[in-house]
Design a protein around this motif. Structure first.
Motif, PDB file in Angstrom:
ATOM      1  N   ASP A 198      96.953 -80.402 -14.098  1.00  0.00           N
ATOM      2  CA  ASP A 198      96.403 -81.456 -14.937  1.00  0.00           C
ATOM      3  C   ASP A 198      95.707 -82.509 -14.085  1.00  0.00           C
ATOM      4  OD1 ASP A 198      96.233 -82.868 -17.610  1.00  0.00           O
ATOM      5  OD2 ASP A 198      97.351 -84.359 -16.474  1.00  0.00           O
ATOM      6  N   GLY A 199      96.351 -82.908 -12.985  1.00  0.00           N
ATOM      7  CA  GLY A 199      95.779 -83.948 -12.140  1.00  0.00           C
ATOM      8  C   GLY A 199      94.481 -83.529 -11.487  1.00  0.00           C
ATOM      9  N   VAL A 200      94.454 -82.317 -10.928  1.00  0.00           N
ATOM     10  CA  VAL A 200      93.234 -81.849 -10.268  1.00  0.00           C
ATOM     11  C   VAL A 200      92.115 -81.662 -11.279  1.00  0.00           C
ATOM     12  CG1 VAL A 200      92.211 -79.985  -8.902  1.00  0.00           C
ATOM     13  CG2 VAL A 200      94.522 -80.781  -8.366  1.00  0.00           C
ATOM     14  N   THR A 201      92.447 -81.127 -12.443  1.00  0.00           N
ATOM     15  CA  THR A 201      91.431 -80.900 -13.471  1.00  0.00           C
ATOM     16  C   THR A 201      90.821 -82.217 -13.945  1.00  0.00           C
ATOM     17  OG1 THR A 201      92.575 -78.893 -14.208  1.00  0.00           O
ATOM     18  CG2 THR A 201      91.009 -79.877 -15.737  1.00  0.00           C
ATOM     19  N   ARG A 202      91.631 -83.246 -14.058  1.00  0.00           N
ATOM     20  CA  ARG A 202      91.144 -84.536 -14.539  1.00  0.00           C
ATOM     21  C   ARG A 202      90.409 -85.326 -13.449  1.00  0.00           C
ATOM     22  NH1 ARG A 202      93.500 -86.571 -19.317  1.00  0.00           N
ATOM     23  NH2 ARG A 202      95.036 -85.166 -20.243  1.00  0.00           N
ATOM     24  N   TRP A 203      90.683 -85.012 -12.198  1.00  0.00           N
ATOM     25  CA  TRP A 203      90.056 -85.749 -11.093  1.00  0.00           C
ATOM     26  C   TRP A 203      88.545 -85.504 -11.121  1.00  0.00           C
ATOM     27  CZ3 TRP A 203      89.344 -83.719  -5.590  1.00  0.00           C
ATOM     28  CH2 TRP A 203      88.949 -84.750  -4.721  1.00  0.00           C
ATOM     29  N   ASN A 204      87.778 -86.553 -10.930  1.00  0.00           N
ATOM     30  CA  ASN A 204      86.320 -86.392 -10.975  1.00  0.00           C
ATOM     31  C   ASN A 204      85.690 -86.387  -9.586  1.00  0.00           C
ATOM     32  OD1 ASN A 204      86.491 -89.060 -10.249  1.00  0.00           O
ATOM     33  ND2 ASN A 204      85.537 -89.888 -12.097  1.00  0.00           N
ATOM     34  N   GLY A 205      86.523 -86.262  -8.540  1.00  0.00           N
ATOM     35  CA  GLY A 205      85.998 -86.229  -7.181  1.00  0.00           C
ATOM     36  C   GLY A 205      85.733 -84.818  -6.692  1.00  0.00           C
ATOM     37  N   LEU A 206      85.176 -84.733  -5.479  1.00  0.00           N
ATOM     38  CA  LEU A 206      84.965 -83.470  -4.783  1.00  0.00           C
ATOM     39  C   LEU A 206      85.494 -83.627  -3.364  1.00  0.00           C
ATOM     40  CD1 LEU A 206      81.318 -82.507  -5.850  1.00  0.00           C
ATOM     41  CD2 LEU A 206      83.434 -81.371  -6.573  1.00  0.00           C
ATOM     42  N   ALA A 207      86.310 -82.685  -2.933  1.00  0.00           N
ATOM     43  CA  ALA A 207      86.923 -82.765  -1.604  1.00  0.00           C
ATOM     44  C   ALA A 207      86.059 -82.052  -0.573  1.00  0.00           C
ATOM     45  CB  ALA A 207      88.314 -82.147  -1.626  1.00  0.00           C
ATOM     46  N   ASP A 208      86.022 -82.635   0.613  1.00  0.00           N
ATOM     47  CA  ASP A 208      85.434 -81.957   1.772  1.00  0.00           C
ATOM     48  C   ASP A 208      86.448 -81.026   2.421  1.00  0.00           C
ATOM     49  OD1 ASP A 208      82.779 -83.432   1.992  1.00  0.00           O
ATOM     50  OD2 ASP A 208      84.204 -85.103   2.006  1.00  0.00           O
ATOM     51  N   ALA A 209      87.729 -81.327   2.253  1.00  0.00           N
ATOM     52  CA  ALA A 209      88.798 -80.498   2.826  1.00  0.00           C
ATOM     53  C   ALA A 209      90.034 -80.626   1.955  1.00  0.00           C
ATOM     54  CB  ALA A 209      89.115 -80.924   4.262  1.00  0.00           C
ATOM     55  N   TRP A 210      90.757 -79.518   1.834  1.00  0.00           N
ATOM     56  CA  TRP A 210      92.002 -79.485   1.064  1.00  0.00           C
ATOM     57  C   TRP A 210      93.172 -79.125   1.968  1.00  0.00           C
ATOM     58  CZ3 TRP A 210      93.325 -80.495  -3.973  1.00  0.00           C
ATOM     59  CH2 TRP A 210      92.276 -80.691  -4.890  1.00  0.00           C
ATOM     60  N   VAL A 217      91.035 -76.181  -7.775  1.00  0.00           N
ATOM     61  CA  VAL A 217      90.782 -76.639  -6.404  1.00  0.00           C
ATOM     62  C   VAL A 217      89.363 -76.262  -5.980  1.00  0.00           C
ATOM     63  CG1 VAL A 217      91.403 -76.210  -3.980  1.00  0.00           C
ATOM     64  CG2 VAL A 217      93.190 -76.706  -5.668  1.00  0.00           C
ATOM     65  N   PHE A 218      88.981 -75.021  -6.225  1.00  0.00           N
ATOM     66  CA  PHE A 218      87.621 -74.581  -5.880  1.00  0.00           C
ATOM     67  C   PHE A 218      86.576 -75.437  -6.597  1.00  0.00           C
ATOM     68  CE2 PHE A 218      83.799 -72.075  -6.673  1.00  0.00           C
ATOM     69  CZ  PHE A 218      83.503 -71.593  -5.399  1.00  0.00           C
ATOM     70  N   ASP A 219      86.790 -75.681  -7.873  1.00  0.00           N
ATOM     71  CA  ASP A 219      85.828 -76.454  -8.655  1.00  0.00           C
ATOM     72  C   ASP A 219      85.712 -77.890  -8.172  1.00  0.00           C
ATOM     73  OD1 ASP A 219      85.442 -74.191 -10.199  1.00  0.00           O
ATOM     74  OD2 ASP A 219      86.750 -74.882 -11.838  1.00  0.00           O
ATOM     75  N   ARG A 220      86.742 -78.394  -7.478  1.00  0.00           N
ATOM     76  CA  ARG A 220      86.742 -79.764  -6.966  1.00  0.00           C
ATOM     77  C   ARG A 220      86.529 -79.780  -5.447  1.00  0.00           C
ATOM     78  NH1 ARG A 220      86.371 -79.794 -11.593  1.00  0.00           N
ATOM     79  NH2 ARG A 220      87.442 -81.085 -13.156  1.00  0.00           N
ATOM     80  N   THR A 221      85.792 -78.798  -4.954  1.00  0.00           N
ATOM     81  CA  THR A 221      85.469 -78.709  -3.527  1.00  0.00           C
ATOM     82  C   THR A 221      83.961 -78.760  -3.348  1.00  0.00           C
ATOM     83  OG1 THR A 221      87.408 -77.295  -3.166  1.00  0.00           O
ATOM     84  CG2 THR A 221      85.762 -77.343  -1.416  1.00  0.00           C
ATOM     85  N   GLN A 222      83.528 -79.557  -2.379  1.00  0.00           N
ATOM     86  CA  GLN A 222      82.110 -79.607  -2.053  1.00  0.00           C
ATOM     87  C   GLN A 222      81.628 -78.238  -1.560  1.00  0.00           C
ATOM     88  OE1 GLN A 222      79.947 -82.017  -2.357  1.00  0.00           O
ATOM     89  NE2 GLN A 222      80.925 -84.012  -2.107  1.00  0.00           N
ATOM     90  N   PRO A 223      80.394 -77.839  -1.842  1.00  0.00           N
ATOM     91  CA  PRO A 223      79.842 -76.663  -1.164  1.00  0.00           C
ATOM     92  C   PRO A 223      79.967 -76.831   0.356  1.00  0.00           C
ATOM     93  CG  PRO A 223      78.399 -77.356  -2.960  1.00  0.00           C
ATOM     94  CD  PRO A 223      79.448 -78.430  -2.819  1.00  0.00           C
ATOM     95  N   GLY A 224      80.482 -75.821   1.007  1.00  0.00           N
ATOM     96  CA  GLY A 224      80.767 -75.909   2.435  1.00  0.00           C
ATOM     97  C   GLY A 224      82.099 -76.542   2.763  1.00  0.00           C
ATOM     98  N   GLY A 225      82.825 -77.020   1.736  1.00  0.00           N
ATOM     99  CA  GLY A 225      84.140 -77.609   1.953  1.00  0.00           C
ATOM    100  C   GLY A 225      85.173 -76.554   2.307  1.00  0.00           C
ATOM    101  N   THR A 226      86.297 -76.989   2.858  1.00  0.00           N
ATOM    102  CA  THR A 226      87.292 -76.081   3.420  1.00  0.00           C
ATOM    103  C   THR A 226      88.670 -76.329   2.828  1.00  0.00           C
ATOM    104  OG1 THR A 226      87.796 -77.603   5.252  1.00  0.00           O
ATOM    105  CG2 THR A 226      86.030 -75.970   5.611  1.00  0.00           C
ATOM    106  N   PHE A 227      89.556 -75.357   3.069  1.00  0.00           N
ATOM    107  CA  PHE A 227      90.978 -75.552   2.785  1.00  0.00           C
ATOM    108  C   PHE A 227      91.783 -74.937   3.920  1.00  0.00           C
ATOM    109  CE2 PHE A 227      90.634 -71.188   1.246  1.00  0.00           C
ATOM    110  CZ  PHE A 227      91.818 -70.624   1.716  1.00  0.00           C
ATOM    111  N   ALA A 228      93.021 -75.362   4.033  1.00  0.00           N
ATOM    112  CA  ALA A 228      93.976 -74.722   4.937  1.00  0.00           C
ATOM    113  C   ALA A 228      95.341 -74.748   4.274  1.00  0.00           C
ATOM    114  CB  ALA A 228      94.035 -75.436   6.289  1.00  0.00           C
ATOM    115  N   THR A 229      96.136 -73.709   4.551  1.00  0.00           N
ATOM    116  CA  THR A 229      97.494 -73.635   4.029  1.00  0.00           C
ATOM    117  C   THR A 229      98.371 -72.844   4.986  1.00  0.00           C
ATOM    118  OG1 THR A 229      98.894 -72.899   2.193  1.00  0.00           O
ATOM    119  CG2 THR A 229      96.913 -71.601   2.630  1.00  0.00           C
ATOM    120  N   TYR A 230      99.646 -73.220   5.049  1.00  0.00           N
ATOM    121  CA  TYR A 230     100.588 -72.541   5.939  1.00  0.00           C
ATOM    122  C   TYR A 230     100.910 -71.125   5.463  1.00  0.00           C
ATOM    123  CZ  TYR A 230     103.902 -73.514   2.253  1.00  0.00           C
ATOM    124  OH  TYR A 230     104.514 -73.564   1.031  1.00  0.00           O
TER     125      TYR A 230
END
Length: 221
Positions: free
Chosen positions: A138-150, A172-185
């Motif tokens: 719910d929180g990510v869907t409602r957020w109107n920003g775009l992340a450079d990194a997750w 998460v993908f929809d709230r990521t800038q083109p060329g933006g990244t993610f990392a996870t353990y």
């Protein structure tokens, strides 16, 4: 707490690696998102996180950001957390890293009542933190920003599958800038497939400590 290690009884898992949670943050999230290199470009950056937890990821990021940032650059750190810890719990959890203590004190001095969110505050002239309490999807869907990194840092996928679901990875993908990244353990196969189905390019790389593999990825331009 499990000894001096914060532990979630709800999810049956520790909040960070038993070997060294701070080093894990550096290897997994800061390192695999190439943040120090990107900060050297002097651009503003938005980092988003699933799971604020003890605040360790934010505090270590803030510490390293202060070392690498250029004048005038801004960092927005946005974290989605279902069950926020109290200020006292955060201070106790971070106490094993004395050089983070001054930053932690500045964080908890302003730690708000998170019954109404999001809450945003300025921690220094170049750093802004927003914490969104409640359901992550719910929180990510409602957020109107775009992340450079997750930072994808929920509890272990087997223990907290909702935090790694296909709908959430798509959000998460929809709230990521083109060329933006993610990392996870994690390197769990079904999480990788959810990330790929969302549209990310995903690769496995060496994990932290005793973990053989972890994942990082990028949203295509």
């Amino acid at each position: 707490m499990d000894g001096d290690m914060p532990f979630s009884t709800r999810f049956g898992d520790h909040f960070y690696a038993r070997e060294d949670g701070r080093a894990e943050t550096g290897h997994v999230f800061i390192g695999q998102n190439r943040l120090a290199e990107r900060w050297g470009d002097g651009a503003d950056m938005v980092i988003a996180e699933l799971g604020f937890g003890t605040g360790l990821n934010f505090l270590e990021t803030w510490r390293q950001w202060r070392l690498h940032r250029l004048p005038g650059a801004r960092l927005d750190f946005v974290s989605f957390e279902a069950l926020p810890m109290t200020a006292d719990e955060i201070m106790t959890a971070i106490g094993r890293w004395p050089d983070l203590a001054p930053l932690c004190v500045r964080l908890v001095e302003r730690w708000p009542d998170l019954t109404s969110t999001p809450v945003t505050w300025i921690l220094d002239p170049q750093t802004r933190l927003t914490v969104v309490a409640g359901d992550a999807l719910d929180g990510v869907t409602r957020w109107n920003g775009l992340a450079d990194a997750w930072y994808l840092d929920g509890f272990a996928p087997a223990r907290n599958p909702d935090m790694w679901s296909e709908p959430l990875m798509q959000a998460v993908f929809d709230r990521t800038q083109p060329g933006g990244t993610f990392a996870t353990y994690t390197a769990a196969g079904w999480v990788r497939r959810n990330l790929q189905a969302a549209g990310f390019d995903v690769e496995k790389v060496p994990g932290f400590g005793g973990k053989r593999e972890m994942m990082r990825g990028r949203r295509p331009d």
